[in-house]
Design a protein around this motif. Structure first.
Motif, PDB file in Angstrom:
ATOM      1  N   ALA A   1       0.572  -2.781  -2.314  1.00 43.74           N
ATOM      2  CA  ALA A   1      -0.077  -1.636  -2.926  1.00 43.74           C
ATOM      3  C   ALA A   1      -0.099  -1.278  -4.209  1.00 43.74           C
ATOM      4  O   ALA A   1      -1.096  -0.984  -4.811  1.00 43.74           O
ATOM      5  N   TRP A   2       1.010  -1.793  -4.914  1.00 44.11           N
ATOM      6  CA  TRP A   2       0.900  -1.668  -6.433  1.00 44.11           C
ATOM      7  C   TRP A   2       1.734  -2.639  -7.251  1.00 44.11           C
ATOM      8  O   TRP A   2       1.565  -2.893  -8.347  1.00 44.11           O
ATOM      9  N   ALA A   3       2.846  -3.123  -6.884  1.00 45.10           N
ATOM     10  CA  ALA A   3       3.784  -3.754  -7.268  1.00 45.10           C
ATOM     11  C   ALA A   3       3.664  -5.032  -7.927  1.00 45.10           C
ATOM     12  O   ALA A   3       3.790  -5.399  -8.851  1.00 45.10           O
ATOM     13  N   ASP A   4       2.827  -5.981  -7.102  1.00 46.19           N
ATOM     14  CA  ASP A   4       2.229  -7.347  -7.453  1.00 46.19           C
ATOM     15  C   ASP A   4       1.614  -6.957  -8.645  1.00 46.19           C
ATOM     16  O   ASP A   4       1.911  -7.966  -9.827  1.00 46.19           O
ATOM     17  N   ARG A   5       0.630  -5.945  -8.742  1.00 48.17           N
ATOM     18  CA  ARG A   5      -0.285  -5.989  -9.909  1.00 48.17           C
ATOM     19  C   ARG A   5       0.662  -5.504 -11.160  1.00 48.17           C
ATOM     20  O   ARG A   5       0.447  -5.998 -12.232  1.00 48.17           O
ATOM     21  N   ALA A   6       1.590  -4.539 -11.152  1.00 43.78           N
ATOM     22  CA  ALA A   6       2.287  -3.865 -11.754  1.00 43.78           C
ATOM     23  C   ALA A   6       3.293  -5.090 -12.626  1.00 43.78           C
ATOM     24  O   ALA A   6       3.460  -4.988 -13.929  1.00 43.78           O
ATOM     25  N   THR A   7       3.883  -5.909 -11.782  1.00 43.91           N
ATOM     26  CA  THR A   7       4.882  -6.704 -12.274  1.00 43.91           C
ATOM     27  C   THR A   7       4.279  -8.255 -12.670  1.00 43.91           C
ATOM     28  O   THR A   7       4.829  -9.066 -13.304  1.00 43.91           O
ATOM     29  N   GLY A   8       2.752  -8.528 -12.209  1.00 39.97           N
ATOM     30  CA  GLY A   8       2.331  -9.824 -12.475  1.00 39.97           C
ATOM     31  C   GLY A   8       3.111 -10.867 -11.484  1.00 39.97           C
ATOM     32  O   GLY A   8       2.937 -11.920 -11.952  1.00 39.97           O
ATOM     33  N   SER A   9       3.892 -10.348 -10.429  1.00 42.36           N
ATOM     34  CA  SER A   9       4.466 -11.464  -9.514  1.00 42.36           C
ATOM     35  C   SER A   9       3.936 -11.209  -8.250  1.00 42.36           C
ATOM     36  O   SER A   9       3.526 -10.343  -7.576  1.00 42.36           O
ATOM     37  N   ASP A  10       4.518 -12.213  -7.382  1.00 44.43           N
ATOM     38  CA  ASP A  10       4.238 -12.084  -5.887  1.00 44.43           C
ATOM     39  C   ASP A  10       5.540 -11.606  -5.331  1.00 44.43           C
ATOM     40  O   ASP A  10       6.402 -12.654  -4.985  1.00 44.43           O
ATOM     41  N   LEU A  11       5.625 -10.417  -5.230  1.00 47.25           N
ATOM     42  CA  LEU A  11       7.016  -9.937  -4.799  1.00 47.25           C
ATOM     43  C   LEU A  11       7.393 -10.171  -3.547  1.00 47.25           C
ATOM     44  O   LEU A  11       8.535  -9.923  -2.961  1.00 47.25           O
ATOM     45  N   ALA A  12       6.323 -10.697  -2.617  1.00 45.33           N
ATOM     46  CA  ALA A  12       6.727 -10.976  -1.300  1.00 45.33           C
ATOM     47  C   ALA A  12       7.737 -12.163  -1.176  1.00 45.33           C
ATOM     48  O   ALA A  12       8.663 -12.347  -0.478  1.00 45.33           O
ATOM     49  N   ALA A  13       7.692 -13.011  -2.245  1.00 37.51           N
ATOM     50  CA  ALA A  13       8.624 -14.018  -2.324  1.00 37.51           C
ATOM     51  C   ALA A  13      10.023 -13.562  -2.675  1.00 37.51           C
ATOM     52  O   ALA A  13      11.116 -14.506  -2.669  1.00 37.51           O
ATOM     53  N   GLN A  14      10.412 -12.216  -2.914  1.00 34.41           N
ATOM     54  CA  GLN A  14      11.525 -11.926  -3.023  1.00 34.41           C
ATOM     55  C   GLN A  14      12.489 -11.591  -1.751  1.00 34.41           C
ATOM     56  O   GLN A  14      13.715 -11.590  -1.655  1.00 34.41           O
ATOM     57  N   VAL A  15      11.702 -11.557  -0.632  1.00 31.84           N
ATOM     58  CA  VAL A  15      12.063 -11.567   0.600  1.00 31.84           C
ATOM     59  C   VAL A  15      13.003 -12.823   1.258  1.00 31.84           C
ATOM     60  O   VAL A  15      12.321 -13.839   1.002  1.00 31.84           O
ATOM     61  N   ASP A  16      14.125 -12.704   1.329  1.00 30.31           N
ATOM     62  CA  ASP A  16      15.240 -13.796   1.851  1.00 30.31           C
ATOM     63  C   ASP A  16      15.245 -14.077   3.138  1.00 30.31           C
ATOM     64  O   ASP A  16      16.122 -13.151   3.689  1.00 30.31           O
ATOM     65  N   PRO A  17      14.550 -14.671   3.938  1.00 31.44           N
ATOM     66  CA  PRO A  17      14.480 -14.836   5.474  1.00 31.44           C
ATOM     67  C   PRO A  17      15.815 -15.013   5.999  1.00 31.44           C
ATOM     68  O   PRO A  17      16.046 -14.845   7.190  1.00 31.44           O
ATOM     69  N   GLY A  18      16.692 -15.787   5.213  1.00 33.63           N
ATOM     70  CA  GLY A  18      18.042 -16.246   5.840  1.00 33.63           C
ATOM     71  C   GLY A  18      19.108 -15.232   5.584  1.00 33.63           C
ATOM     72  O   GLY A  18      20.209 -15.735   5.782  1.00 33.63           O
ATOM     73  N   PHE A  19      18.752 -14.253   5.035  1.00 30.37           N
ATOM     74  CA  PHE A  19      19.827 -13.159   4.585  1.00 30.37           C
ATOM     75  C   PHE A  19      20.178 -12.131   5.824  1.00 30.37           C
ATOM     76  O   PHE A  19      19.108 -11.584   6.587  1.00 30.37           O
ATOM     77  N   ARG A  20      21.151 -11.968   6.079  1.00 32.94           N
ATOM     78  CA  ARG A  20      21.639 -11.162   7.304  1.00 32.94           C
ATOM     79  C   ARG A  20      22.520  -9.976   6.428  1.00 32.94           C
ATOM     80  O   ARG A  20      23.653 -10.144   6.301  1.00 32.94           O
TER      81      ARG A  20
ATOM     82  N   HIS B   1       9.194  -2.931   1.431  1.00 29.64           N
ATOM     83  CA  HIS B   1       9.060  -3.957   0.176  1.00 29.64           C
ATOM     84  C   HIS B   1       7.788  -4.396   0.188  1.00 29.64           C
ATOM     85  O   HIS B   1       7.004  -4.270  -0.693  1.00 29.64           O
ATOM     86  N   LEU B   2       7.273  -5.197   1.391  1.00 31.10           N
ATOM     87  CA  LEU B   2       6.055  -5.745   1.510  1.00 31.10           C
ATOM     88  C   LEU B   2       4.784  -4.635   1.293  1.00 31.10           C
ATOM     89  O   LEU B   2       3.842  -5.065   0.660  1.00 31.10           O
ATOM     90  N   ARG B   3       4.985  -3.404   1.679  1.00 28.93           N
ATOM     91  CA  ARG B   3       3.908  -2.471   1.579  1.00 28.93           C
ATOM     92  C   ARG B   3       3.630  -2.086   0.178  1.00 28.93           C
ATOM     93  O   ARG B   3       2.755  -2.227  -0.179  1.00 28.93           O
ATOM     94  N   ASN B   4       4.937  -2.030  -0.598  1.00 32.38           N
ATOM     95  CA  ASN B   4       5.000  -1.479  -2.111  1.00 32.38           C
ATOM     96  C   ASN B   4       4.316  -2.634  -2.787  1.00 32.38           C
ATOM     97  O   ASN B   4       3.646  -2.595  -3.802  1.00 32.38           O
ATOM     98  N   ALA B   5       4.875  -3.977  -2.621  1.00 30.65           N
ATOM     99  CA  ALA B   5       4.329  -5.184  -3.232  1.00 30.65           C
ATOM    100  C   ALA B   5       2.579  -5.164  -3.178  1.00 30.65           C
ATOM    101  O   ALA B   5       1.934  -5.457  -4.011  1.00 30.65           O
TER     102      ALA B   5
END
Length: 320
Positions: free
Chosen positions: A290-309, A284-288
């Motif tokens: 490479a292209w997805a942050d620009r395509a969505t206009g968002s910081d998609l790294a923020a979608q990662v929930d470090p507390g999720f198991r 996910h971070l690779r895609n964000a």
């Protein structure tokens, strides 16, 4: 457990995907088969007749609705537009159980000769010049990212041909990847490509020989594939008869034994939910970036929930 079938175009991966799915279904095992190939032939390989329509909608045609369901009330995913194919689940996401009564499974599954089947959809004229087939596979990647499958449950995916499967993080979503190889130099070269990519990411593969007609073919595969060769399928008159619409009798004993070998190898894998989630986050971070942050206009790294198991422990009422 999740199995992908990959290989050179024409190697027989769709045929073996269908045989394996039918083998599992006939044993009574819960499963879903998914046609993720650009050439959508798995329904026919499972035995759907020319006069029998496949009426369940392709996953790719309802991607927006699938995203809406899966993101649930996860505060890190603000909209369906901000959810890309690699977006991993987090707290508040809706997780799936195999063949559950939900908006992903219920409308998209059609049973074909006892096998529940979902399809990604064909690459049609409207896609030419504006999209690649991996855009349609996004629904499968999201599905597998949010699925919690248990022991004795199976997902069988017929993938795109060749090493092209590595154009997406989807290749990390499986417990075992079966690489179908004919006893030819071209087919073995695809194996080497896939092996090298898989080793880089620690992805387990097993080679399945196909269209083996004699000892020379088997020796060729053993010479070029070595210990990665799990088993092999011999030329099947039963399969040919089915492809011609005149199936009768049973699959040959040696090919039935090969199917049992595939299942035993898959069952021997240990599900590693921690590694599964780590791969999901990494791609996910690779895609964000490479292209997805620009395509969505968002910081998609923020979608990662470090507390999720991920895994069965995540199937609590608050996140189910």
């Amino acid at each position: 457990m999740r199995a992908a079938f990959v290989g050179k175009g024409g190697s027989g991966k769709t045929t073996l995907s269908a045989l394996f799915a039918r083998h599992l279904a006939h044993s009574g095992a819960p499963l879903v088969a998914i046609d993720g190939d650009i050439n959508q032939h798995l329904a026919q390989a499972l035995g759907l007749g020319d006069d029998e329509p496949f009426t369940a909608p392709p996953l790719s045609t309802r991607l927006g609705e699938i995203k809406d369901h899966l993101r649930g009330d996860n505060p890190r995913i603000t909209s369906r537009e901000a959810m890309i194919k690699t977006t991993p689940p987090g707290r508040g996401s809706r997780l799936l159980r195999l063949c559950g009564d939900d908006p992903v499974h219920t409308p998209h599954i059609q049973e074909v000769r006892g096998v529940p089947l979902m399809v990604t959809g064909e690459f049609d004229e409207s896609d030419l010049g504006v999209a690649c087939y991996h855009s349609k596979l996004g629904a499968v990647e999201l599905y597998l990212n949010h699925l919690v499958d248990g022991p004795g449950e199976y997902v069988v995916v017929d993938m795109t041909a060749g090493a092209d499967a590595f154009a997406s993080g989807l290749f990390t979503r499986f417990d075992l990847t079966f690489l179908v190889a004919e006893p030819t130099r071209k087919s073995v070269s695809v194996y080497r490509q896939y092996r090298d990519h898989a080793e880089e990411f620690g992805i387990p593969i097993a080679v399945v020989g196909n269209k083996v007609t004699g000892e020379d073919d088997l020796l060729f595969l053993k010479e070029h594939v070595g210990d990665d060769l799990l088993t092999s399928f011999q030329h099947s008159s039963w399969v040919r008869a089915q492809e011609q619409g005149r199936a009768q009798g049973d699959l040959e004993p040696h090919n039935q034994h090969a199917l049992r070998t595939l299942r035993a190898a898959l069952d021997a894998r240990t599900k590693d939910w921690t590694a599964f989630q780590e791969h999901a986050v990494a791609f996910h971070l690779r895609n964000a970036a490479a292209w997805a942050d620009r395509a969505t206009g968002s910081d998609l790294a923020a979608q990662v929930d470090p507390g999720f198991r991920h895994g069965p422990a995540a199937l609590e009422p608050a996140s189910a």
